[in-house]
Design a protein around this motif. Structure first.
Motif, short mmCIF file in Angstrom:
data_model
loop_
_atom_site.label_atom_id
_atom_site.label_comp_id
_atom_site.label_asym_id
_atom_site.label_seq_id
_atom_site.Cartn_x
_atom_site.Cartn_y
_atom_site.Cartn_z
N LYS A 37 0.77 -1.10 0.05
CA LYS A 37 -0.06 -0.01 -0.11
C LYS A 37 0.82 1.09 0.13
O LYS A 37 2.00 1.20 0.75
CB LYS A 37 -0.96 -0.19 1.40
CG LYS A 37 -1.61 1.23 1.66
CD LYS A 37 -2.36 0.86 2.88
CE LYS A 37 -3.47 1.93 3.33
NZ LYS A 37 -4.00 1.51 4.64
N LYS A 38 0.50 2.10 -0.83
CA LYS A 38 1.43 3.44 -0.79
C LYS A 38 0.65 4.73 -0.77
O LYS A 38 -0.38 5.02 -1.38
CB LYS A 38 2.23 3.45 -2.16
CG LYS A 38 3.13 4.40 -2.16
CD LYS A 38 3.94 4.50 -3.58
CE LYS A 38 5.39 5.36 -3.69
NZ LYS A 38 4.80 6.74 -3.58
N TYR A 39 1.22 5.47 0.09
CA TYR A 39 0.44 6.77 0.39
C TYR A 39 1.48 7.71 -0.39
O TYR A 39 2.51 7.50 -0.45
CB TYR A 39 0.16 7.28 1.65
CG TYR A 39 -0.75 6.63 2.57
CD1 TYR A 39 -0.47 5.65 3.61
CD2 TYR A 39 -2.03 6.46 2.38
CE1 TYR A 39 -1.11 5.18 4.56
CE2 TYR A 39 -2.99 6.01 3.14
CZ TYR A 39 -2.59 4.82 4.29
OH TYR A 39 -3.45 4.35 5.10
N GLY A 43 6.86 5.64 1.12
CA GLY A 43 7.33 4.54 0.15
C GLY A 43 6.16 3.49 0.36
O GLY A 43 5.47 3.53 1.40
N PRO A 44 6.28 2.30 -0.42
CA PRO A 44 5.22 1.22 -0.19
C PRO A 44 5.35 0.74 1.13
O PRO A 44 6.31 0.48 1.53
CB PRO A 44 5.42 0.49 -1.30
CG PRO A 44 6.24 1.19 -2.53
CD PRO A 44 6.98 1.97 -1.62
N THR A 45 4.15 0.26 1.62
CA THR A 45 4.20 -0.25 3.02
C THR A 45 3.81 -2.00 2.76
O THR A 45 2.55 -1.98 2.01
CB THR A 45 3.25 0.06 4.07
OG1 THR A 45 3.73 1.82 4.08
CG2 THR A 45 3.43 -0.32 5.49
N ASP A 84 -7.96 3.71 4.02
CA ASP A 84 -7.77 2.66 3.13
C ASP A 84 -7.19 3.42 1.85
O ASP A 84 -6.78 2.83 0.75
CB ASP A 84 -8.77 1.44 2.84
CG ASP A 84 -8.78 0.64 4.14
OD1 ASP A 84 -9.87 0.18 4.50
OD2 ASP A 84 -7.76 0.57 5.02
N SER A 85 -7.80 4.55 1.60
CA SER A 85 -7.39 5.14 0.45
C SER A 85 -6.02 5.22 0.09
O SER A 85 -5.27 6.13 0.89
CB SER A 85 -8.01 6.53 0.36
OG SER A 85 -9.59 6.58 0.41
N GLY A 106 -0.12 -0.71 -10.27
CA GLY A 106 -1.06 -0.25 -9.15
C GLY A 106 -2.41 -0.16 -9.41
O GLY A 106 -2.78 0.33 -10.79
N THR A 107 -3.15 0.08 -8.37
CA THR A 107 -4.51 0.47 -8.38
C THR A 107 -4.85 1.50 -7.33
O THR A 107 -4.62 1.26 -6.34
CB THR A 107 -5.47 -0.66 -8.26
OG1 THR A 107 -5.44 -1.68 -9.22
CG2 THR A 107 -6.90 -0.29 -7.98
N ARG A 108 -5.25 2.56 -7.78
CA ARG A 108 -5.76 3.86 -6.84
C ARG A 108 -7.08 3.55 -6.42
O ARG A 108 -8.03 3.43 -7.08
CB ARG A 108 -5.75 5.07 -7.60
CG ARG A 108 -5.94 6.34 -6.45
CD ARG A 108 -5.59 7.64 -7.17
NE ARG A 108 -4.21 7.74 -7.80
CZ ARG A 108 -3.30 8.07 -6.97
NH1 ARG A 108 -3.73 8.61 -5.76
NH2 ARG A 108 -2.09 8.34 -7.68
#
Lengths: 113, 115
Positions: A37-39, A43-45, A84-85, A106-108
């Motif tokens: 998951k990336k905000y 960085g991706p988590t 979760d966004s 990726g999917t937003r």
């Protein structure tokens, strides 16, 4: 050659409903799959993973399903929450001990309050 | 417990120049991987360093090179920059040989812009 594909660039889901993110892969040698998951500006988590010897793995609100014959995996989030966004990446790797990850595009996910 | 840190945050370079990006792994981790994330794409594996050696390499030209230091920190060097090198460069760390080796911890990235 995109070996890991996420065909939905974006997804909007009502808060409290189920979010389903999909991922397809072409390389049958992949034997371990992960979701990140990336905000923005981070960085991706790591979120959840699944080995090819399983078809389901659960962690709280997150469940990953693997269909090896279809070379398809999905991430279910239930219930969906505004936090979760984010952008969700599917990743895969070959052979235990090999930490090279191959990512999808990726999917937003947007959760609508 | 400090996570993965990267410096600088942003960088602007001119075509043909050289750049060095830096990464400090999460405390206790011994392996550093570098990824390039172009706009609208997923991260692409560049290479991985373990015990100060390049352990694996992705499909990137020799213009991309790296180094790992005895304290496990790492550098990514890119020579002869091209416009197409503009991307977010992510560093990830892990502890090799553990069941969690795949669950790499990523830094926030360095945004490189080549003009």
């Amino acid at each position: 050659d995109q070996q890991v594909k996420q065909n939905s660039p974006s997804l909007s889901v009502q808060e409290g409903r189920i979010s389903i993110l999909n991922c397809d892969y072409t390389n049958s040698m992949f034997d371990y799959f992960l979701w990140y998951k990336k905000y923005p500006a981070e960085g991706p988590t790591f979120l959840i993973s699944i080995s090819s010897i399983k078809d389901k793995n659960e962690d709280g609100r997150f469940t990953v399903f693997l269909n090896k014959s279809a070379k398809h995996l999905s991430l279910h989030i239930v219930p969906s929450q505004p936090g979760d966004s984010a952008v969700y990446f599917c990743a895969a790797t070959i052979n235990f001990g090999n930490e090279k990850l191959t990512f999808g595009t990726g999917t937003r996910l947007t959760i609508i309050p | 417990d400090a996570g993965v840190t990267q410096s600088p945050t942003h960088l602007i370079k001119t075509r043909g120049q050289q750049v060095t990006l830096r990464c400090s792994p999460k405390s206790g981790h011994d392996t550093v991987s570098w990824y390039q994330q172009a706009l609208g794409q997923g991260p692409q594996f560049i290479f991985q360093y373990y015990e100060e050696e390049e352990r694996q390499r992705g499909n990137f030209p020799d213009r991309f090179s790296g180094h790992q230091f005895p304290n496990y920190s790492s550098e990514l060097n890119v020579n002869a920059l091209l416009l197409g090198d503009s991307a977010l460069y992510l560093c990830a760390s892990s502890l090799v040989g553990t069941a969690w080796a795949y669950e790499q911890y990523f830094g926030p990235g360095t945004r490189l812009t080549v003009t």
